[in-house]
Design a protein around this motif. Structure first.
Motif, PDB file in Angstrom:
ATOM      1  N   ALA A   1     -25.337 -28.178  66.723  1.00  0.00           N
ATOM      2  CA  ALA A   1     -25.553 -29.617  66.537  1.00  0.00           C
ATOM      3  C   ALA A   1     -24.719 -30.389  67.555  1.00  0.00           C
ATOM      4  CB  ALA A   1     -25.175 -30.025  65.119  1.00  0.00           C
ATOM      5  N   LEU A   2     -25.254 -31.490  68.026  1.00  0.00           N
ATOM      6  CA  LEU A   2     -24.509 -32.334  68.949  1.00  0.00           C
ATOM      7  C   LEU A   2     -23.261 -32.885  68.272  1.00  0.00           C
ATOM      8  CD1 LEU A   2     -27.457 -34.300  70.595  1.00  0.00           C
ATOM      9  CD2 LEU A   2     -26.029 -32.566  71.685  1.00  0.00           C
TER      10      LEU A   2
ATOM     11  N   THR B   1     -31.185 -29.619  70.951  1.00  0.00           N
ATOM     12  CA  THR B   1     -32.216 -30.567  71.378  1.00  0.00           C
ATOM     13  C   THR B   1     -31.569 -31.920  71.630  1.00  0.00           C
ATOM     14  OG1 THR B   1     -33.901 -29.429  70.077  1.00  0.00           O
ATOM     15  CG2 THR B   1     -34.396 -31.686  70.770  1.00  0.00           C
ATOM     16  N   SER B   2     -31.867 -32.520  72.767  1.00  0.00           N
ATOM     17  CA  SER B   2     -31.285 -33.819  73.115  1.00  0.00           C
ATOM     18  C   SER B   2     -31.863 -34.922  72.238  1.00  0.00           C
ATOM     19  CB  SER B   2     -31.544 -34.132  74.591  1.00  0.00           C
ATOM     20  OG  SER B   2     -32.937 -34.115  74.859  1.00  0.00           O
ATOM     21  N   ASN B   3     -31.172 -36.057  72.206  1.00  0.00           N
ATOM     22  CA  ASN B   3     -31.622 -37.191  71.402  1.00  0.00           C
ATOM     23  C   ASN B   3     -32.924 -37.782  71.946  1.00  0.00           C
ATOM     24  OD1 ASN B   3     -29.472 -37.166  69.555  1.00  0.00           O
ATOM     25  ND2 ASN B   3     -28.153 -38.271  70.983  1.00  0.00           N
ATOM     26  N   ALA B   4     -33.609 -38.526  71.084  1.00  0.00           N
ATOM     27  CA  ALA B   4     -34.895 -39.110  71.477  1.00  0.00           C
ATOM     28  C   ALA B   4     -34.727 -40.252  72.467  1.00  0.00           C
ATOM     29  CB  ALA B   4     -35.647 -39.594  70.235  1.00  0.00           C
ATOM     30  N   SER B   5     -33.583 -40.936  72.422  1.00  0.00           N
ATOM     31  CA  SER B   5     -33.349 -42.080  73.307  1.00  0.00           C
ATOM     32  C   SER B   5     -32.828 -41.626  74.664  1.00  0.00           C
ATOM     33  CB  SER B   5     -32.342 -43.039  72.664  1.00  0.00           C
ATOM     34  OG  SER B   5     -31.962 -44.044  73.578  1.00  0.00           O
ATOM     35  N   LYS B   6     -33.158 -42.401  75.699  1.00  0.00           N
ATOM     36  CA  LYS B   6     -32.651 -42.126  77.047  1.00  0.00           C
ATOM     37  C   LYS B   6     -31.235 -42.659  77.245  1.00  0.00           C
ATOM     38  CE  LYS B   6     -37.083 -42.148  79.520  1.00  0.00           C
ATOM     39  NZ  LYS B   6     -37.854 -42.793  80.616  1.00  0.00           N
ATOM     40  N   ASP B   7     -30.771 -43.490  76.312  1.00  0.00           N
ATOM     41  CA  ASP B   7     -29.508 -44.202  76.496  1.00  0.00           C
ATOM     42  C   ASP B   7     -28.294 -43.356  76.121  1.00  0.00           C
ATOM     43  OD1 ASP B   7     -30.970 -46.410  77.305  1.00  0.00           O
ATOM     44  OD2 ASP B   7     -31.125 -47.184  75.263  1.00  0.00           O
ATOM     45  N   PHE B   8     -28.266 -42.115  76.597  1.00  0.00           N
ATOM     46  CA  PHE B   8     -27.144 -41.233  76.291  1.00  0.00           C
ATOM     47  C   PHE B   8     -26.710 -40.454  77.527  1.00  0.00           C
ATOM     48  CE2 PHE B   8     -28.782 -41.842  72.017  1.00  0.00           C
ATOM     49  CZ  PHE B   8     -27.625 -41.915  71.256  1.00  0.00           C
ATOM     50  N   TRP B   9     -25.401 -40.222  77.582  1.00  0.00           N
ATOM     51  CA  TRP B   9     -24.837 -39.216  78.476  1.00  0.00           C
ATOM     52  C   TRP B   9     -24.399 -38.055  77.595  1.00  0.00           C
ATOM     53  CZ3 TRP B   9     -24.002 -38.679  83.730  1.00  0.00           C
ATOM     54  CH2 TRP B   9     -24.322 -39.787  84.527  1.00  0.00           C
ATOM     55  N   TYR B  10     -24.396 -36.857  78.168  1.00  0.00           N
ATOM     56  CA  TYR B  10     -23.977 -35.680  77.419  1.00  0.00           C
ATOM     57  C   TYR B  10     -22.744 -35.073  78.082  1.00  0.00           C
ATOM     58  CZ  TYR B  10     -28.381 -36.239  75.033  1.00  0.00           C
ATOM     59  OH  TYR B  10     -29.409 -36.769  74.291  1.00  0.00           O
TER      60      TYR B  10
ATOM     61  N   SER C   1     -35.574 -32.977  74.384  1.00  0.00           N
ATOM     62  CA  SER C   1     -35.850 -31.738  75.116  1.00  0.00           C
ATOM     63  C   SER C   1     -34.898 -30.632  74.670  1.00  0.00           C
ATOM     64  CB  SER C   1     -35.707 -31.962  76.626  1.00  0.00           C
ATOM     65  OG  SER C   1     -36.640 -32.929  77.075  1.00  0.00           O
ATOM     66  N   VAL C   2     -35.378 -29.388  74.794  1.00  0.00           N
ATOM     67  CA  VAL C   2     -34.591 -28.228  74.387  1.00  0.00           C
ATOM     68  C   VAL C   2     -33.762 -27.731  75.577  1.00  0.00           C
ATOM     69  CG1 VAL C   2     -34.681 -25.846  73.555  1.00  0.00           C
ATOM     70  CG2 VAL C   2     -36.261 -27.561  72.635  1.00  0.00           C
ATOM     71  N   TYR C   3     -32.483 -27.440  75.309  1.00  0.00           N
ATOM     72  CA  TYR C   3     -31.580 -26.930  76.340  1.00  0.00           C
ATOM     73  C   TYR C   3     -30.822 -25.719  75.801  1.00  0.00           C
ATOM     74  CZ  TYR C   3     -32.553 -31.185  78.914  1.00  0.00           C
ATOM     75  OH  TYR C   3     -33.194 -32.186  79.599  1.00  0.00           O
ATOM     76  N   TYR C   4     -30.296 -24.922  76.735  1.00  0.00           N
ATOM     77  CA  TYR C   4     -29.566 -23.713  76.373  1.00  0.00           C
ATOM     78  C   TYR C   4     -28.195 -23.722  77.043  1.00  0.00           C
ATOM     79  CZ  TYR C   4     -34.063 -21.999  74.725  1.00  0.00           C
ATOM     80  OH  TYR C   4     -35.246 -21.855  74.057  1.00  0.00           O
ATOM     81  N   VAL C   5     -27.213 -23.162  76.341  1.00  0.00           N
ATOM     82  CA  VAL C   5     -25.857 -23.046  76.876  1.00  0.00           C
ATOM     83  C   VAL C   5     -25.428 -21.588  76.792  1.00  0.00           C
ATOM     84  CG1 VAL C   5     -23.465 -23.790  76.686  1.00  0.00           C
ATOM     85  CG2 VAL C   5     -25.300 -25.381  76.083  1.00  0.00           C
ATOM     86  N   GLN C   6     -24.925 -21.084  77.912  1.00  0.00           N
ATOM     87  CA  GLN C   6     -24.433 -19.710  77.988  1.00  0.00           C
ATOM     88  C   GLN C   6     -22.928 -19.735  78.242  1.00  0.00           C
ATOM     89  OE1 GLN C   6     -25.242 -17.763  81.644  1.00  0.00           O
ATOM     90  NE2 GLN C   6     -25.107 -15.684  80.815  1.00  0.00           N
ATOM     91  N   VAL C   7     -22.181 -18.942  77.489  1.00  0.00           N
ATOM     92  CA  VAL C   7     -20.735 -18.804  77.692  1.00  0.00           C
ATOM     93  C   VAL C   7     -20.426 -17.345  77.978  1.00  0.00           C
ATOM     94  CG1 VAL C   7     -18.439 -19.120  76.711  1.00  0.00           C
ATOM     95  CG2 VAL C   7     -20.276 -20.719  76.107  1.00  0.00           C
ATOM     96  N   HIS C   8     -19.672 -17.094  79.046  1.00  0.00           N
ATOM     97  CA  HIS C   8     -19.263 -15.722  79.363  1.00  0.00           C
ATOM     98  C   HIS C   8     -17.930 -15.752  80.095  1.00  0.00           C
ATOM     99  CE1 HIS C   8     -20.204 -15.962  83.705  1.00  0.00           C
ATOM    100  NE2 HIS C   8     -21.216 -16.738  83.336  1.00  0.00           N
ATOM    101  N   GLY C   9     -17.282 -14.596  80.163  1.00  0.00           N
ATOM    102  CA  GLY C   9     -16.038 -14.492  80.909  1.00  0.00           C
ATOM    103  C   GLY C   9     -16.309 -14.462  82.400  1.00  0.00           C
TER     104      GLY C   9
END
Length: 356
Positions: free
Chosen positions: A46-47, A67-76, A120-128
């Motif tokens: 969750a965001l 999933t990003s918010n429906a509004s364009k008025d955001f920075w992540y 929109s759907v996004y993915y985050v990968q974490v690795h060493g």
């Protein structure tokens, strides 16, 4: 010959090991980051909610999706906090394009701002980063409201407002109403960042101040003359990424800047005033209730130079100059009547008094 070659080989291996240590990683080299197409065990997040994870194997990878918010008025904000490992955090879109990457060293917290498409759907990968990068981490994907990017979309703000310049190309437009004030001071404070600038504009995008700069942990301000009940705009820009700033607005009713609207003052009463800019003119009027000698006193508090002039109608009778921290007296023999007083010079504070 064999002994010489053996010594040479030993020396080369020793130098390689030393170089590896100096570079901050073991001789085992970089870890395998894993391909986007091979992602497994993808966990939804969750965001604005931190999620904890662990890297415990040489090629360990943790995958997340949101999933990003429906509004364009955001920075992540992709924020990565590492404990005990050198970590890499990669952001991908649904097609596998790497949008942004954040590296965090051992026991560090690092973050980057990014603009994303809405809903929109996004993915985050974490690795060493290296084979021996083992430890835990905390990942947070934050969504922050975006201030207006143009004067037309400026964000209305109260008298105090905290914002962030997300990237070096980001511009924040803010707006405020002058209310009953005719002089407004706009202060910009650089809370944490390499540098921030502010500038005040009218609705037609003509400037009413220059662009003024505040370095890290510093403040700067400008006082501008405004029309009461009017909306004005502040343009804020930054140097490099993630510049956090604070805007403070204070106002007051300025002394009249036109002779016909001169402010009445009483004899023997001390009146404090401010020249808000070098072009400012403050007007007062005083009534001489009888013929006689009068003293016009001006005390310059912090202006580099001030002038006090006395008028009868549109005719100047006399004037006097007061340098910084000076107190000067203009003595005049006057007839009964009303006289106007003009104070002008360089921006600063002063006090005026008229007495017999």
């Amino acid at each position: 010959m064999k002994k010489t070659m053996k010594k040479l080989l030993t020396l080369v291996l020793t130098l390689c090991c030393c170089a590896s240590v100096l570079c901050g990683h073991s001789i085992t080299g970089k870890a395998h980051e894993g391909k986007f197409a091979d992602k497994t065990n993808v966990k939804p997040i969750a965001l604005n909610t931190p999620v904890s994870g662990d890297i415990q194997t040489e090629n360990g990878n943790c995958w997340y999706t949101f999933t990003s918010n429906a509004s364009k008025d955001f920075w992540y904000v992709m924020e990565m906090k590492s404990t005990g490992l050198n970590s890499c955090c990669r952001l991908y879109d649904a097609d596998g394009a790497n949008i942004e990457t954040v590296y965090a060293g051992k026991n560090e917290t690092r973050s980057k701002y990014v603009k994303l498409e809405p809903s929109s759907v996004y993915y985050v990968q974490v690795h060493g980063v290296y084979y021996d990068s083992y430890g835990s981490f905390v990942l947070t994907m934050k969504a922050e409201n975006d201030e207006g990017d143009t004067l037309a979309t400026a964000t209305p703000i109260p008298n105090e407002y905290a914002g962030t310049i997300k990237t070096e190309n980001d511009v924040d437009w803010l707006s405020f109403n002058s209310g009953a004030n005719t002089a407004v001071t706009v202060t910009v404070k650089n809370i944490d960042g390499s540098g921030v600038t502010a500038q005040v504009f009218k609705a037609d995008e003509t400037s009413v101040s220059d662009s003024y700069y505040a370095g890290k942990a510093q403040s700067n301000e400008r006082t501008v003359l405004v029309n009461a009940g009017t909306t004005y705009y502040i343009k804020v820009t930054g140097y490099y990424d993630d510049v956090r700033y604070k805007i403070s607005i204070s106002g007051r009713v300025d002394e009249p800047s036109k002779a016909k609207k001169a402010k009445s003052i009483k004899l023997k009463k001390n009146v404090n005033g401010i020249l808000d800019t070098d072009d400012d003119h403050d007007w007062f009027k005083v009534k001489a209730n009888k013929k006689g000698n009068y003293k016009f006193i001006i005390k310059n508090t912090d202006s580099s130079s001030l002038f006090l002039s006395v008028y009868k109608g549109n005719k100047k009778i006399d004037s006097i100059y007061a340098g910084k921290a000076d107190s000067k007296v203009l003595k005049l023999k006057l007839k009964k009547g009303t006289y106007r007083i003009e104070v002008n010079g360089n921006a600063g504070k002063y006090a005026v008094k008229v007495k017999r």
